[in-house]
Design an enzyme around this catalytic site. Sequence first.
Site, PDB file in Angstrom:
ATOM      1  N   SER A   9      79.135  57.059  61.247  1.00 22.28           N
ATOM      2  CA  SER A   9      80.004  56.869  62.402  1.00 22.28           C
ATOM      3  C   SER A   9      79.329  57.405  63.663  1.00 22.28           C
ATOM      4  O   SER A   9      78.603  58.391  63.619  1.00 22.28           O
ATOM      5  CB  SER A   9      81.314  57.624  62.181  1.00 22.28           C
ATOM      6  OG  SER A   9      82.127  57.484  63.312  1.00 22.28           O
ATOM      7  N   LYS A  61      82.779  53.289  65.184  1.00 23.86           N
ATOM      8  CA  LYS A  61      82.804  54.518  65.981  1.00 23.86           C
ATOM      9  C   LYS A  61      84.211  55.119  65.892  1.00 23.86           C
ATOM     10  O   LYS A  61      85.198  54.384  65.857  1.00 23.86           O
ATOM     11  CB  LYS A  61      82.492  54.157  67.437  1.00 23.86           C
ATOM     12  CG  LYS A  61      81.771  55.239  68.186  1.00 23.86           C
ATOM     13  CD  LYS A  61      81.360  54.723  69.560  1.00 23.86           C
ATOM     14  CE  LYS A  61      80.402  55.665  70.235  1.00 23.86           C
ATOM     15  NZ  LYS A  61      79.033  55.569  69.711  1.00 23.86           N
ATOM     16  N   ASN A 107      73.323  65.501  70.468  1.00 24.52           N
ATOM     17  CA  ASN A 107      74.220  64.646  71.237  1.00 24.52           C
ATOM     18  C   ASN A 107      75.562  65.313  71.486  1.00 24.52           C
ATOM     19  O   ASN A 107      76.050  66.097  70.675  1.00 24.52           O
ATOM     20  CB  ASN A 107      74.425  63.300  70.526  1.00 24.52           C
ATOM     21  CG  ASN A 107      75.657  63.290  69.642  1.00 24.52           C
ATOM     22  OD1 ASN A 107      76.783  63.114  70.125  1.00 24.52           O
ATOM     23  ND2 ASN A 107      75.461  63.508  68.353  1.00 24.52           N
ATOM     24  N   ALA A 108      76.109  64.966  72.644  1.00 22.62           N
ATOM     25  CA  ALA A 108      77.501  65.302  72.958  1.00 22.62           C
ATOM     26  C   ALA A 108      78.086  64.087  73.655  1.00 22.62           C
ATOM     27  O   ALA A 108      78.320  64.087  74.861  1.00 22.62           O
ATOM     28  CB  ALA A 108      77.586  66.528  73.848  1.00 22.62           C
ATOM     29  N   CYS A 142      83.977  66.812  64.251  1.00 24.89           N
ATOM     30  CA  CYS A 142      83.138  66.576  65.429  1.00 24.89           C
ATOM     31  C   CYS A 142      82.993  67.855  66.247  1.00 24.89           C
ATOM     32  O   CYS A 142      83.996  68.463  66.628  1.00 24.89           O
ATOM     33  CB  CYS A 142      83.713  65.470  66.306  1.00 24.89           C
ATOM     34  SG  CYS A 142      82.690  65.152  67.750  1.00 24.89           S
ATOM     35  N   ILE A 175      77.001  65.293  55.985  1.00 21.97           N
ATOM     36  CA  ILE A 175      77.639  66.164  56.953  1.00 21.97           C
ATOM     37  C   ILE A 175      77.747  65.496  58.331  1.00 21.97           C
ATOM     38  O   ILE A 175      76.979  64.569  58.620  1.00 21.97           O
ATOM     39  CB  ILE A 175      76.847  67.490  57.132  1.00 21.97           C
ATOM     40  CG1 ILE A 175      75.394  67.211  57.505  1.00 21.97           C
ATOM     41  CG2 ILE A 175      76.944  68.336  55.903  1.00 21.97           C
ATOM     42  CD1 ILE A 175      74.542  68.436  57.787  1.00 21.97           C
ATOM     43  N   GLY A 181      69.539  64.082  62.418  1.00 24.94           N
ATOM     44  CA  GLY A 181      68.172  63.648  62.164  1.00 24.94           C
ATOM     45  C   GLY A 181      67.431  64.550  61.201  1.00 24.94           C
ATOM     46  O   GLY A 181      67.995  65.517  60.659  1.00 24.94           O
TER      47      GLY A 181
END
Lengths: 299, 280
Positions: free
Chosen positions: A18, A42, A66-67, A125, A187, A214
């Site tokens: 996602s 998403k 990322n944010a 998140c 995760i 990653g």
Amino acid sequence: MQVNFLGKNLISPTVLASGILGNNFDILQRVHASGCGLVTMKSIGPTPRDGHNNPTVIDLGHGMINAVGLPSPGYLHMEKEWADLNNRDFPIVASIYGASVDEFQQVADYVSDKKPDFIELNISCPNSEKHGMLFGTSPTASFDVVNAVKKVVKTTPLIAKLTPQALDIGEIAKACEDGGADAICAINTLGPGMLIDIESRTPILDFKKGGLSGPMIRPVAVRCVYDIFKATRLPIIGLGGITTGADAIEMIMAGATLAGVGSAVTYRGISVFKKITREMDQWLKDHGCTLEDIRGAAH
Amino acid sequence: MNKPNLTVEKKPIMFRVDRTKRETPDHVTLFFNGTIQFRPGQFVMVWMPGVDEKPYTISYHGPKTFGITVEAKGRFSRKAAAMKPGDLLGIRGPFGNGFDTGTGERVCVVAGGCGTAPVAPLIDMLGKDITLIQGARSRDLLLFKERYPSLNGHYCTDDGTFGHKGFVTELLEQAISTNTFDMVYACGPEIMMKRVFDICEKQKIPCQVSLERYMRCGFGACGACVCGAERVCIDGPVFNSEKLRQMENFNQKALLKSGAEVPLSTYASWRCGENISTTN
């Protein structure tokens, strides 16, 4: 390489994570056509949300930070997606988020009527002040969300997406199982972390902090999946840094049923799904075994 | 098994503005000392610390210097246009495919408004028998008007203050009637590029256009800029006729920051700085 997951036949054990690419139906279809067994939309929220300002995603070479911040049109403003979903010929996961048990329930109730194959509960998140990780780090809150959603969705299988920030991720997985989850996905991104630009003395991400993904987080993901496999009987979508077939095999040996892929799209293109599947297939042939033979083999 | 190379960190690289040049009342070029390997049509993400990060194409490219040209119309671009030498900006990239330049001798470049900036390095590189067709709202907004004195240039303005009064598409039809082109390149408002594409299809001339969408990552991971199944940041931003024929959302739809798909006109109003909620 056909795989069965909660009664659905998948063309590959790979899963699109996602938050990667899944912004519309056309791109999900393209990812499926690129050899992905199961694609995830998403995360869908209760109300329209812009997410954060840029910079939101930085490639660090060995992974990303990322944010993006859970942008979503909101489930009531996705008529085209819901219509497209009706005409699909491949399985799809609808990921959802909320800021409270009620919001999760409300989104899940609506989304399950649109008949996705699975609903993923994003209780993990790290990139929003009120959503996600607050649930996924508490066994009771995780239980409450899953349990409440289970009551409204009835037949749509539920996947709980977990955060590596949990003190004991096995305990969270068990709580989700007790709450009625049908599978675990682990995760979500690790952290949050931060990058500071030393010339401007400013955090680079506009939200200042962001989740890591990653190859650099793969060992954490493998350990989490290993812990979850020990703690529950649920099938696991293992993801976090999988870039090659060998990485996916490692995740299966930790206990995963499927191998999720996200950031690797950056490093090997959309065809990464075909590549990883082919490499897994080759490894299994070379070693004369099947996925079932090696699942949890490291235990 | 192949191990991908995972050593290239792509954080913003910080540059101080070396000098600025006011190109028109709306456009300012920021020059930086340094080099950047890129193909015309590729873009960079430009970060203004504490403000935002936006995609821009390189508009000038020399052996020791490069520049980006901004049109002051939104919160970010107005701040960028007001920058002074010594101010810091971060540059991430380059990203995207860029123009395919191995396409024959006789080319036509069609540029509208600030769409002139992305094609400027293309003109520099092609440097051959180019027909340039350029349009703007008014004479003083014709970007880089003095930059290519030796080119076969055709100009138009909405108000008729310079060149033909009307659209670049009218000039393109004229040029096609008297010339043979192997390729037409276009950058400008999407409706202009759609009309250029339609004319080229009718005349059976291949074309390439450069699209713009709201972007986040710039390298094909997040999906914010999808136009149908195409990621504008990495599958584009340049799309050729073959691709454009398949792209139903070309000149039709774009995603807002929330991911909501809206008519292109709604998207354009938001991008032009209108104070509308992107989530409605």
